[in-house]
Design a protein around this motif. Structure first.
Motif: not given
Ligand SMILES: Cc1ncc(COP(=O)(O)O)c(C=O)c1O
Length: 448
Positions: A282, A154, A246, A244, A118, A274-275, A272
């Motif tokens: 990362r 966000y 995510a 996005d 982003f 991440s979740k 991503s």
């Protein structure tokens, strides 16, 4: 020591820095804290076991017993700036297998988390542009913004522009809805009339449209119709639509409403790792037209040389045989759906007949609570709750591009994470209930 304007911009206190500091302090604290504030994914046993197993297997994909497996070799070398080629190839096959998008490796780049993506994208499409209509091409520039079609949005978008803030935001329609047959819920919908009438859009001062779906902070999932409408507007104005993803499909797939994911050359999809449970890796994934991928790769080269390869090494085998999708469908999604149901039940018990409205939980790892006519702002509520050992996030930070001083609703909501364990949810929600009920009671008694 003096910092440049760039330095000052990135060192001033921001919503995101406060959130990350509180999160970090809470994890270090020796006092028990009900952590309902962060964006950290939950610890899910089946998820952690699979990652650990994959991690342990990384060194063993040959039979020599030496540390020269393909994963070790890839981690011991920089990738090119676009990112780990093996992971990109695995993703190309995966997306084409499941979605038929006809991607090639020219359509995917990796970043160091999607926050990093982003930063790139909002600076690519927001800020000063050469004004093509101007006579004096060298000196005339036009300022373009990122259009957020549905705020709240966000918190992490707010401060990513290298200079200033470049957002145009549209406030939501608020519809009262039922959830599983129960009253007391609402759903935000895009106000397309306001959006289409935005002077910045009509006058060519929007560089891209962006929304998170499911949305952090609200757990809203924009409907397929809303997405199709946004895609049509983006094409009409010749600007990209950034989605996005995510929390979206196919991984981590924390999405309970009936929704589909589309991609075309005018869409920039951000994924991503991440979740799904790997925020420390990362790893962000951008799917876009080759021209955008070239630009992101060039930015990667300057900012990072090359993106990290560790997340790629862990995820490649899971993407190749679809275990990442099975993990999302069979473990991650049901886990959060159960957490959302539990948290809603606890909230209804704690708040009883007090004026609590909950955004219909459709996905992501949060609930968004609206305390209508709360006698104090939720930023003040945040301070009281923090004092009492419960962390939530007040709503005012989630309105990038909006002057919240004139928008009461932006001071009446909070975001609470549902990723915490059951006892933390019970204790945290009890604390929220006690404080909020007392505030309403005090205000009512003063009115008599
Ligand atoms: C909607 C949304 N987008 C992007 C991010 C950034 O995630 P990461 O940089 O870990 O991929 C987050 C993190 O919380 C998020 O909630």
């Amino acid at each position: 020591m003096k910092f440049s304007k760039f330095g000052q911009k990135f060192t001033q206190p921001t919503g995101i820095s406060q959130l990350m500091d509180d999160l970090g302090d809470a994890l270090k604290s020796d006092q028990p804290i009900n952590m309902l504030g962060g964006g950290n994914p939950a610890k899910i046993d089946a998820v952690n076991e699979l990652f650990l197993e994959t991690y342990k297997a990384l060194g063993n994909d040959n039979d020599t017993g030496e540390a020269n497996s393909s994963a070790i070799i890839s981690m011991a070398n920089y990738s090119n700036p676009q990112g780990d080629a093996g992971f990109i190839d695995a993703l190309v096959s995966f997306f084409n297998r499941h979605y038929d998008w006809n991607l090639t490796s020219e359509n995917i780049a990796l970043t160091n988390g999607s926050q990093n993506a982003f930063f790139y994208l909002f600076n690519l499409f927001g800020g000063a542009f050469l004004d093509e209509k101007s006579q004096d091409k060298e000196s005339q520039s036009i300022d373009k913004s990122i259009l957020l079609p549905l705020t709240p949005e966000y918190i992490g978008y707010s401060d990513v522009h290298v200079e200033g803030q470049h957002f145009a935001a549209v406030l939501p329609h608020i519809d009262e809805v039922t959830h599983d047959g129960d009253e007391g819920f609402f759903k935000y919908r895009v106000d397309f009339e306001a959006l289409e009438n935005l002077p910045a859009l009509r006058e060519g001062r929007i560089g891209a449209i962006c929304c998170s779906r499911p949305t952090n902070p609200t757990g809203n999932v924009l409907t397929d119709e809303e997405m199709a409408h946004l895609a049509e507007i983006a094409k009409r104005y010749d600007i990209p639509l950034i989605i996005d993803n995510a929390y979206g499909m196919p991984f981590p797939n924390i999405i309970y409403s009936d929704a589909h994911l589309n991609w075309d050359n005018n869409t920039i999809l951000c994924f991503s790792l991440s979740k799904i449970g790997l925020p420390g890796m990362r790893t962000g994934i951008i799917v876009a037209d080759a021209k955008v991928i070239e630009a992101v790769s060039a930015m990667n080269a300057v900012v990072n040389l090359a993106p990290t390869r560790f997340g790629a090494a862990i995820a490649t085998p899971l993407v190749n045989d679809d275990r990442i999708k099975q993990l999302a469908d069979n473990e991650i999604k049901p886990f959060y759906q159960k957490q959302a149901t539990l948290a809603v039940k606890l909230l209804k018990e704690a708040l009883g007949d007090y004026p609590l409205m909950i955004h219909k939980p459709e996905g992501a790892i949060f609930l968004w609570l609206w305390f209508k006519d709360l006698p104090i702002s939720t930023s003040e509520l945040y301070e009281i709750l923090k004092e009492k050992g419960t962390l939530i996030v007040p709503s005012e930070y989630f309105f990038p591009g909006v002057d919240v001083s004139n928008y009461q609703h932006a001071h009446e909501c909070i975001r609470m994470s549902i990723a915490a364990d059951e006892q933390t949810l019970i204790d945290g929600i009890k604390a929220i209930g006690e404080v909020v009920c007392k505030l309403y009671d005090e205000a009512n008694s003063q009115n008599y």
